[in-house]
Design a protein around this motif. Structure first.
Motif, mmCIF file in Angstrom:
data_model
loop_
_atom_site.group_PDB
_atom_site.id
_atom_site.type_symbol
_atom_site.label_atom_id
_atom_site.label_comp_id
_atom_site.label_asym_id
_atom_site.label_seq_id
_atom_site.Cartn_x
_atom_site.Cartn_y
_atom_site.Cartn_z
ATOM 1 N N THR A 1 0.833 -1.196 0.000
ATOM 2 C CA THR A 1 0.000 0.000 0.000
ATOM 3 C C THR A 1 0.872 1.251 0.000
ATOM 4 O O THR A 1 2.072 1.193 0.296
ATOM 5 C CB THR A 1 -0.908 0.047 1.242
ATOM 6 N N ARG A 2 0.256 2.393 -0.296
ATOM 7 C CA ARG A 2 0.982 3.664 -0.255
ATOM 8 C C ARG A 2 1.520 3.927 1.145
ATOM 9 O O ARG A 2 2.630 4.419 1.311
ATOM 10 C CB ARG A 2 0.058 4.804 -0.673
ATOM 11 N N GLY A 3 0.718 3.592 2.159
ATOM 12 C CA GLY A 3 1.160 3.791 3.542
ATOM 13 C C GLY A 3 2.373 2.954 3.882
ATOM 14 O O GLY A 3 3.294 3.418 4.565
ATOM 15 N N GLU A 4 2.388 1.718 3.413
ATOM 16 C CA GLU A 4 3.535 0.841 3.664
ATOM 17 C C GLU A 4 4.798 1.379 2.997
ATOM 18 O O GLU A 4 5.873 1.374 3.591
ATOM 19 C CB GLU A 4 3.234 -0.579 3.170
ATOM 20 N N ALA B 1 5.993 4.372 5.028
ATOM 21 C CA ALA B 1 6.622 3.941 6.278
ATOM 22 C C ALA B 1 8.039 3.426 6.022
ATOM 23 O O ALA B 1 8.965 3.736 6.792
ATOM 24 C CB ALA B 1 5.777 2.863 6.956
ATOM 25 N N LYS B 2 8.238 2.684 4.951
ATOM 26 C CA LYS B 2 9.581 2.192 4.612
ATOM 27 C C LYS B 2 10.519 3.350 4.305
ATOM 28 O O LYS B 2 11.680 3.343 4.690
ATOM 29 C CB LYS B 2 9.521 1.260 3.401
ATOM 30 N N ARG B 3 9.984 4.355 3.585
ATOM 31 C CA ARG B 3 10.814 5.490 3.180
ATOM 32 C C ARG B 3 11.290 6.316 4.367
ATOM 33 O O ARG B 3 12.402 6.818 4.374
ATOM 34 C CB ARG B 3 10.049 6.353 2.181
ATOM 35 N N ILE B 4 10.453 6.453 5.397
ATOM 36 C CA ILE B 4 10.832 7.311 6.522
ATOM 37 C C ILE B 4 11.407 6.535 7.703
ATOM 38 O O ILE B 4 11.865 7.147 8.668
ATOM 39 C CB ILE B 4 9.643 8.173 6.994
ATOM 40 N N ALA B 5 11.402 5.218 7.632
ATOM 41 C CA ALA B 5 11.896 4.403 8.746
ATOM 42 C C ALA B 5 13.331 4.785 9.089
ATOM 43 O O ALA B 5 14.192 4.904 8.221
ATOM 44 C CB ALA B 5 11.828 2.927 8.388
ATOM 45 N N GLY B 6 13.560 5.020 10.381
ATOM 46 C CA GLY B 6 14.898 5.327 10.864
ATOM 47 C C GLY B 6 15.353 6.748 10.657
ATOM 48 O O GLY B 6 16.494 7.084 10.935
ATOM 49 N N LYS B 7 14.473 7.625 10.191
ATOM 50 C CA LYS B 7 14.873 9.007 9.912
ATOM 51 C C LYS B 7 14.412 9.987 10.985
ATOM 52 O O LYS B 7 14.651 11.171 10.867
ATOM 53 C CB LYS B 7 14.350 9.440 8.550
ATOM 54 N N GLY B 8 13.766 9.493 12.027
ATOM 55 C CA GLY B 8 13.283 10.384 13.083
ATOM 56 C C GLY B 8 14.427 10.948 13.904
ATOM 57 O O GLY B 8 15.468 10.331 14.067
#
Length: 79
Positions: free
Chosen positions: A48-51, A54-61
């Protein structure tokens, strides 16, 4: 085969290509650029677009989460 882009930036994919690739209205695509070429790639239907987001921003916080719940609530409420 030349295609015209309309005012919304849309280009029609010819029906024979859509049929051959099994593309349907509502399918999602990504664009990839390599050198002077641009590629259109279908996004897997199982993702999904949400998935993907989430993969794209994972670990960038960059949030500092060493505060207590009360401290966080105070920051949010402005107390």
């Amino acid at each position: 085969m030349g295609m015209l882009m309309n005012g919304k930036g849309q280009v029609t994919v010819p029906a024979d290509i859509r049929a051959e690739e099994d593309w349907h209205p509502g399918d999602e695509f990504e664009f990839a650029k390599e050198g002077d070429r641009v590629y259109l790639k279908p996004v897997p239907r199982s993702e999904t677009r949400g998935e993907r987001f989430a993969k794209r921003i994972a670990g960038k916080g960059t949030a500092n989460m060493d505060k207590t719940t009360d401290e966080l609530m105070e920051m949010l409420r402005g107390d």
